[in-house]
Design an enzyme around this catalytic site. Structure first.
Site, short mmCIF file in Angstrom:
data_model
loop_
_atom_site.label_atom_id
_atom_site.label_comp_id
_atom_site.label_asym_id
_atom_site.label_seq_id
_atom_site.Cartn_x
_atom_site.Cartn_y
_atom_site.Cartn_z
N HIS A 1 0.96 -1.47 -0.06
CA HIS A 1 -0.17 0.22 0.12
C HIS A 1 0.67 1.25 0.20
O HIS A 1 1.84 1.16 0.04
CB HIS A 1 -1.32 0.09 1.36
CG HIS A 1 0.08 0.28 2.25
ND1 HIS A 1 0.53 1.28 3.55
CD2 HIS A 1 0.02 -1.24 3.53
CE1 HIS A 1 1.01 0.83 4.30
NE2 HIS A 1 0.96 -0.34 4.19
N GLU B 1 -2.01 -6.97 7.68
CA GLU B 1 -0.57 -6.43 8.22
C GLU B 1 -1.46 -7.50 9.87
O GLU B 1 -2.31 -7.55 10.10
CB GLU B 1 -1.11 -5.00 8.30
CG GLU B 1 0.77 -4.24 9.16
CD GLU B 1 1.91 -5.51 8.49
OE1 GLU B 1 2.21 -6.23 8.03
OE2 GLU B 1 2.69 -4.78 7.63
#
Length: 193
Positions: free
Chosen positions: A10, A90
Site C-alpha cells: 500500500h 498486516e
C-alpha cells in the site's frame, strides 16, 4: 512451478510518514501514498501487458483497497474489480499500534530490546509476531493456483520473502519494503521491479 505474484505494498499514510506502527489500524493514504499507488499501477502495466487478465487479491484494510483502486484507475482498469482476503491483513502490533519506537522505548525499553533481538518471533502485547503471520500466509498460499496481483502490507511481503524466495527469517525481518514499487515473486526469487 509456483505461480508468480506481483506484490504491491500500500502507499504511504500519515502514520508511515510519522513512523507510527499501523498494524491493523485502518489509516488512509496520504497524498504521497496516492501518487505511489498510481506509480505502482503504471509500473505494473509496464511489466505485465495485460494486468486485468490476472486476479487482484487485496487486504481488506482501507489503505490497501485504496491503493488497488488508484493503481487500477491509473492504468484504465475498473477500480473496484478485485477480491479481498482477510488473511492478507498486516500483522497486528496490539497495544503498540499508533505509537512510534521512540514512544515505546520511553514506556518499556526492555520490550523494545527484546523485539529488536528477535523481530521474527517476538509477540507485542496483544499482538502478533512475524512467525504467527507466516502461518496465516502459508495457509493462504496453499490456495494460490495462478499468477496474480497482490496488494498488501510490509509484514506480508517479508513473510512471502521467506516462503517464496527462501530468505532467512532474520534477514526478511530487516528488509526494506518500498511503497509505490512492485515486488515480483517468481521462480524462488523476490525482485523489485
Amino acid at each position: 512451478m509456483a505461480p508468480t505474484l506481483y506484490f504491491m505494498r500500500h502507499g504511504e499514510t500519515d502514520w508511515n510518514a510519522e513512523a507510527r506502527l499501523q498494524g491493523q489500524q485502518d489509516i488512509p493514504l496520504n497524498e504521497a501514498g496516492r501518487k505511489q499507488a498510481a506509480e505502482a499501477g503504471h509500473r505494473l502495466a509496464e511489466i505485465l501487458p495485460e494486468p486485468d487478465g490476472l486476479p487482484w487479491l487485496v487486504s481488506p484494510l482501507g489503505r490497501t483497497r485504496e491503493t488497488a483502486e488508484l493503481a487500477r484507475k491509473a492504468i484504465g482498469l475498473p477500480p473496484q474489480r478485485y477480491t479481498t482476503d482477510d488473511r492478507l491483513k498486516e500483522l497486528t502490533f496490539g497495544d503498540w499500534e499508533g505509537r512510534t519506537w521512540a514512544e515505546l522505548r520511553s514506556v518499556d525499553r526492555n520490550m523494545v530490546k527484546a523485539r529488536t533481538a528477535d523481530k521474527w518471533a517476538y509477540v507485542p502485547p496483544r499482538g502478533e509476531s512475524y512467525a504467527m503471520l507466516h502461518d496465516r500466509i502459508a495457509l493462504w498460499l496453499k490456495t494460490v493456483t495462478q499468477d496474480q496481483v497482490v496488494v498488501s502490507h510490509g509484514g506480508v511481503a517479508r513473510v512471502l520473502m521467506v516462503l517464496l524466495a527462501g530468505k532467512a527469517s532474520a534477514q526478511a525481518a530487516e528488509e526494506p519494503i518500498w511503497q509505490g514499487k512492485l515486488l515480483v515473486f517468481r521462480n524462488k526469487s523476490a525482485e523489485w521491479a
